[in-house]
Design a protein around this motif. Structure first.
Motif, PDB file in Angstrom:
ATOM      1  N   LEU A   1      44.963  64.694  41.333  1.00 49.80           N
ATOM      2  CA  LEU A   1      45.962  64.758  42.393  1.00 49.80           C
ATOM      3  C   LEU A   1      45.394  65.399  43.662  1.00 49.80           C
ATOM      4  CD1 LEU A   1      49.160  65.733  40.340  1.00 49.80           C
ATOM      5  CD2 LEU A   1      48.577  63.511  41.298  1.00 49.80           C
TER       6      LEU A   1
ATOM      7  N   VAL B   1      41.596  56.000  43.281  1.00 49.32           N
ATOM      8  CA  VAL B   1      42.031  56.845  44.399  1.00 49.32           C
ATOM      9  C   VAL B   1      43.354  56.267  44.893  1.00 49.32           C
ATOM     10  CG1 VAL B   1      41.502  57.611  46.743  1.00 49.32           C
ATOM     11  CG2 VAL B   1      39.667  57.395  45.081  1.00 49.32           C
ATOM     12  N   TYR B   2      44.279  57.155  45.258  1.00 50.44           N
ATOM     13  CA  TYR B   2      45.599  56.685  45.689  1.00 50.44           C
ATOM     14  C   TYR B   2      45.982  57.384  46.988  1.00 50.44           C
ATOM     15  CZ  TYR B   2      50.557  55.468  45.290  1.00 50.44           C
ATOM     16  OH  TYR B   2      51.823  54.980  45.509  1.00 50.44           O
TER      17      TYR B   2
ATOM     18  N   CYS C   1      42.293  65.367  44.606  1.00 50.05           N
ATOM     19  CA  CYS C   1      41.387  64.389  45.208  1.00 50.05           C
ATOM     20  C   CYS C   1      42.185  63.331  45.990  1.00 50.05           C
ATOM     21  CB  CYS C   1      40.555  63.743  44.110  1.00 50.05           C
ATOM     22  SG  CYS C   1      39.067  63.036  44.729  1.00 50.05           S
ATOM     23  N   ASP C   2      43.291  62.870  45.387  1.00 48.76           N
ATOM     24  CA  ASP C   2      44.162  61.903  46.078  1.00 48.76           C
ATOM     25  C   ASP C   2      44.703  62.512  47.371  1.00 48.76           C
ATOM     26  OD1 ASP C   2      43.776  60.077  44.100  1.00 48.76           O
ATOM     27  OD2 ASP C   2      45.752  60.268  43.180  1.00 48.76           O
TER      28      ASP C   2
END
Lengths: 172, 278
Positions: free
Chosen positions: A135, A33-34, A137-138
């Protein structure tokens, strides 16, 4: 206080934000995760500060982000400057003294920046279409994290401005 | 209807932005490079001190271990040391055999590497890139392009070197491509980092796999570096091929590579610094 030290003083919380987010990203790397929070760096500077100071601080934050990421140098700087200009232009139409309004502006700015930045980067990926679930989710995690820490961060920026002793003049 | 003066006031922020963009386009690349390096070096002490703080935290956590646990750990370590001593002897014997054969057959010798262990300062794993920052840079002679390994195989390649830190692009990064081979097969295939799903293990992709190569979850095959290009020594583990399927053109196969889950939790890596310039 002279303009340059004041800009640096405004830039300090943004550098702190970068350092904190970098540490959080380091710790959660195992989860894939970012967190991406440039919208938070833009919101307060665009809603509260005079244009030159806010833009200068945001440009410094953008250069900091660009220097530590493998993108064409200036990409994030220009994106942040553009976001700052758009928010600054619309700031008289939002209740910018209220924290909730500031958080919403930060969330919208972050959403826009994330999507535009993703479109600039996704072309380099082997199969761009498959990258979107990750992306998105991030983005969701970033927005939740932003909403949680934004009031604290705005308060920190306000304290730093109060430290420079002319906080009242900036809200005129 | 807004007056012309009001319009100018409204357009002012955009004019300022236009001037900023124009100024940015005019600045020479060398100055941009200098600004980038300066900002990077500005951030380095922050990351490095955070890394030292984590080390200190770990040290105090280890201090809490009981004497019994320390004795057990010491015993395990002495066993490991004994097995490694044996491996070192076998390695020296194999190395002498390789040298003898190289001399006998007049083959060019493999490039030599110096191992440089380094602590991980910062992990930067996004959907766009996957990178690590390590606590050694020009001060330890780390060159750009040097391979980086750990106990589970290849970590990646050094892409940026600064005064006291260096940046490593991971093999899970979509921007990294390596020549690879299925273990036991001498035909090169192309490996590239893949899209790393949230909460899932890191993955890579392979292309140009010969049609007679088979792999599945039940029958996984080890993927190792091929050594083509001279950056990575041959035979280093990249991951496990768990799926291959025919490519759309039918000439080759594509596949999926499962990478070591430890990649996203690394705390120490080893940089292989070439000892002889090519």
């Amino acid at each position: 206080m002279p303009a340059v030290p004041r800009i640096l003083l405004v830039f300090l919380p943004l550098a702190l934000l970068w350092a904190l987010v970098a540490q959080v990203n380091h710790e959660i790397a195992g989860l894939h995760v970012y967190l991406y929070l440039p919208g938070l760096a833009v919101a307060y500077a665009a809603l509260v500060l005079p244009q030159r100071e806010g833009l200068a601080a945001v440009i410094l934050a953008g250069l900091l982000a660009d220097a530590t990421t493998p993108v064409a140098f200036g990409t994030q700087t220009l994106l942040l400057a553009l976001a700052h200009t758009i928010v600054f232009n619309a700031r008289d139409r939002v209740p910018r003294d209220e924290t909730v309004a500031r958080v919403i502006v930060a969330l919208l700015a972050n959403l826009g920046l994330f999507l535009v930045f993703s479109f600039t980067q996704i072309g380099h990926l082997p199969s761009p279409a498959t990258a979107w679930p990750r992306l998105i989710c991030d983005l969701l995690c970033s927005q939740v994290f932003l909403a949680v820490i934004a009031p604290w961060f705005f308060s920190l920026q306000a304290r730093v401005l109060a430290f420079s002793r002319d906080h009242r003049g900036t809200l005129s | 209807m807004p007056k012309p003066n009001e319009r100018l006031v409204q357009a002012r922020p955009f004019l300022t932005l236009g001037l900023v963009v124009l100024g940015w386009l005019i600045i020479p690349t060398i100055i941009k490079g200098f600004i980038r390096a300066s900002f990077f070096e500005f951030t380095a002490p922050v990351s490095v001190s955070a890394s030292y703080a984590r080390d200190l935290q770990q040290y105090w956590a280890l201090r809490l271990h009981s004497e019994e646990q320390l004795i057990e750990a010491g015993r395990d370590l002495s066993r490991l040391n004994a097995s490694y001593s044996l491996s070192v002897q076998q390695n020296a014997e194999l190395q002498s055999q390789v040298t003898r054969l190289e001399n006998l057959l007049r083959l060019p010798s493999y490039p030599g590497y110096r191992s440089e262990p380094a602590r991980v300062v910062r992990r930067d794993f996004s959907g766009w890139w996957q990178r690590l920052e390590i606590r050694k840079g020009k001060n330890y002679g780390i060159p750009v392009g040097a391979p980086v390994v750990f106990t589970g195989g290849v970590v990646g390649r050094v892409t940026e070197v600064r005064a006291f830190t260096a940046v490593v692009e991971l093999i899970s990064s979509p921007n990294l491509r390596i020549a690879a081979a299925v273990e036991g097969d001498n035909r090169p295939i192309s490996y590239q980092g893949g899209i790393n799903p949230t909460f899932g293990p890191a993955k890579g992709e392979i292309e140009f796999v010969p049609l007679d190569v088979y792999a599945s979850d039940l029958l996984p095959r080890r993927l190792v570096t091929y050594g083509l290009g001279g950056v990575f020594p041959p035979g280093l583990l990249l991951g496990t091929v768990t799926k291959v399927q025919p490519s759309p053109d039918g000439l080759f196969k594509n596949g999926e590579v499962k990478l070591d889950p430890q990649l996203s939790e690394l705390e120490e890596v080893t940089v292989l610094v070439p000892t002889s310039p090519e």
